[in-house]
Motif scaffolding. Structure first.
Motif, PDB file in Angstrom:
ATOM      1  N   ASP A  17     -55.872 -11.051  24.608  1.00 42.83           N
ATOM      2  CA  ASP A  17     -56.619 -12.303  24.607  1.00 42.83           C
ATOM      3  C   ASP A  17     -57.633 -12.346  25.744  1.00 42.83           C
ATOM      4  OD1 ASP A  17     -55.172 -13.133  22.534  1.00 42.83           O
ATOM      5  OD2 ASP A  17     -53.890 -14.477  23.658  1.00 42.83           O
ATOM      6  N   TYR A 129     -50.891 -11.168  14.268  1.00 40.70           N
ATOM      7  CA  TYR A 129     -51.377 -12.489  13.855  1.00 40.70           C
ATOM      8  C   TYR A 129     -51.835 -12.417  12.401  1.00 40.70           C
ATOM      9  CZ  TYR A 129     -51.618 -14.127  18.696  1.00 40.70           C
ATOM     10  OH  TYR A 129     -51.316 -14.524  19.981  1.00 40.70           O
ATOM     11  N   TYR A 169     -47.305  -8.334  21.919  1.00 43.13           N
ATOM     12  CA  TYR A 169     -48.318  -7.318  21.625  1.00 43.13           C
ATOM     13  C   TYR A 169     -48.888  -6.817  22.946  1.00 43.13           C
ATOM     14  CZ  TYR A 169     -51.638 -11.309  21.902  1.00 43.13           C
ATOM     15  OH  TYR A 169     -52.353 -12.412  22.282  1.00 43.13           O
ATOM     16  N   ARG A 172     -50.153  -8.544  26.812  1.00 47.96           N
ATOM     17  CA  ARG A 172     -49.812  -9.945  27.017  1.00 47.96           C
ATOM     18  C   ARG A 172     -48.312 -10.149  27.149  1.00 47.96           C
ATOM     19  NH1 ARG A 172     -52.491 -14.306  26.087  1.00 47.96           N
ATOM     20  NH2 ARG A 172     -51.095 -14.920  27.788  1.00 47.96           N
ATOM     21  N   HIS A 175     -46.145 -15.536  24.251  1.00 42.32           N
ATOM     22  CA  HIS A 175     -46.823 -16.823  24.327  1.00 42.32           C
ATOM     23  C   HIS A 175     -47.060 -17.410  22.944  1.00 42.32           C
ATOM     24  CE1 HIS A 175     -49.948 -13.822  23.663  1.00 42.32           C
ATOM     25  NE2 HIS A 175     -50.645 -14.778  23.060  1.00 42.32           N
ATOM     26  N   HIS A 177     -50.077 -20.007  21.278  1.00 49.02           N
ATOM     27  CA  HIS A 177     -51.347 -20.697  21.534  1.00 49.02           C
ATOM     28  C   HIS A 177     -51.304 -22.109  20.957  1.00 49.02           C
ATOM     29  CE1 HIS A 177     -53.644 -16.970  22.527  1.00 49.02           C
ATOM     30  NE2 HIS A 177     -52.781 -16.409  21.696  1.00 49.02           N
TER      31      HIS A 177
HETATM   32 FE    FE Z   1     -52.214 -14.380  21.702  1.00 46.09          FE
END
Ligand code: FE
Length: 255
Positions: A17, A129, A169, A172, A175, A177
């Motif tokens: 991100d 995602y 992933y 990161r 989390h 979002h």
């Molecule tokens: Fe993310």
């Protein structure tokens, strides 16, 4: 199924991100809240605390963080975001009942905020995602819609989601979002940020299948560059329930 909108962006598996960091939406807001030109990083840890002292317990102004590359403004209204209409399946993983308690803050007044649009998006147990094709062919979920959606807060300022504990992933820490809008046409009245989890809890959850198949994550909260910018104020407190977890997150929006 005909999708109203389909954005295709190619994102490599090692891209985080962080690499598509847009200008921080929060910067002007934080500066205004502080009434001074101090560094945003300092404000994330100190200003919010100072603001809190004058407000009711649930009126917590949270640090904003990058939207990242995976937001899709599809207006997918649903509470259970595990469903994937395109594939007719439900995202696997440990269930997580996620509640946002949104307050509106105007001067010294703070009250539950009705009618706020709360969007949530996250990766699945394997760190993928929905809605994207990977540039290197690792995944193509362009016709999938799992683990994203929105709810509108009710009279009590609450929006509830049924989701799963996220996987990981590269690059990161774990989390989820979120984006909260009081008016989707006015970006100024949006709060975009991320929720985080206790590292020990993540380790315990990820030791179980189907998470374990991916192997151990390499980034924890402490060594995530985005987490370091206010992540401690974005921790989701969770309690165990049934076969999963439940967490409620209080957040106040300056109106
Ligand atoms: Fe993310």
């Amino acid at each position: 199924m005909t999708r109203r909108r389909r954005i295709v962006r190619s994102v490599g598996p090692n891209r985080s991100d962080d690499e598509s960091l847009p200008p921080a939406l929060s910067r002007r807001e934080w500066l205004r809240l502080a009434g001074a030109g101090a560094a945003v990083g300092l404000l994330a840890s100190h200003t919010a605390a100072a603001q809190q002292r004058a407000l009711p317990p649930r009126c917590i102004v949270r640090p904003e963080q990058t939207e990242g590359p995976y937001f899709l403004d599809e207006r997918l209204e649903r509470s259970d975001i595990r469903a994937d209409a395109g594939a007719g399946s439900i995202a696997a993983g440990v269930p997580l009942e996620l509640t946002f308690r949104v307050s509106g803050i105007a001067g010294e007044r703070c009250a539950p905020l009705r009618g706020a649009i709360v969007d949530v998006w996250q990766c699945d147990v394997l760190g993928v995602y929905s809605g994207f094709a990977d540039a290197n062919g690792y995944f193509d979920t362009r016709e999938r819609s799992f683990l994203r959606g929105y709810q509108v807060t009710g009279e009590d300022g609450t929006a509830r989601f049924t989701t799963i504990y996220p996987g990981w992933y590269p690059g990161r820490t774990v989390h989820i979002h979120f984006k909260i809008r009081t008016d989707p046409t006015a970006g100024r009245r949006a709060v975009t940020s991320q929720l985080y989890f206790d590292d020990a809890l993540t380790d315990a959850v990820h030791a179980r299948e189907p998470y374990a198949a991916k192997g151990r994550r390499r980034v924890t909260n402490a060594n995530d560059g985005i987490f370091r910018r206010g992540g401690r104020e974005l921790m989701l407190p969770v309690v165990a329930q049934a076969d999963g977890y439940a967490g409620a997150f209080d957040i106040g929006l300056r109106l």
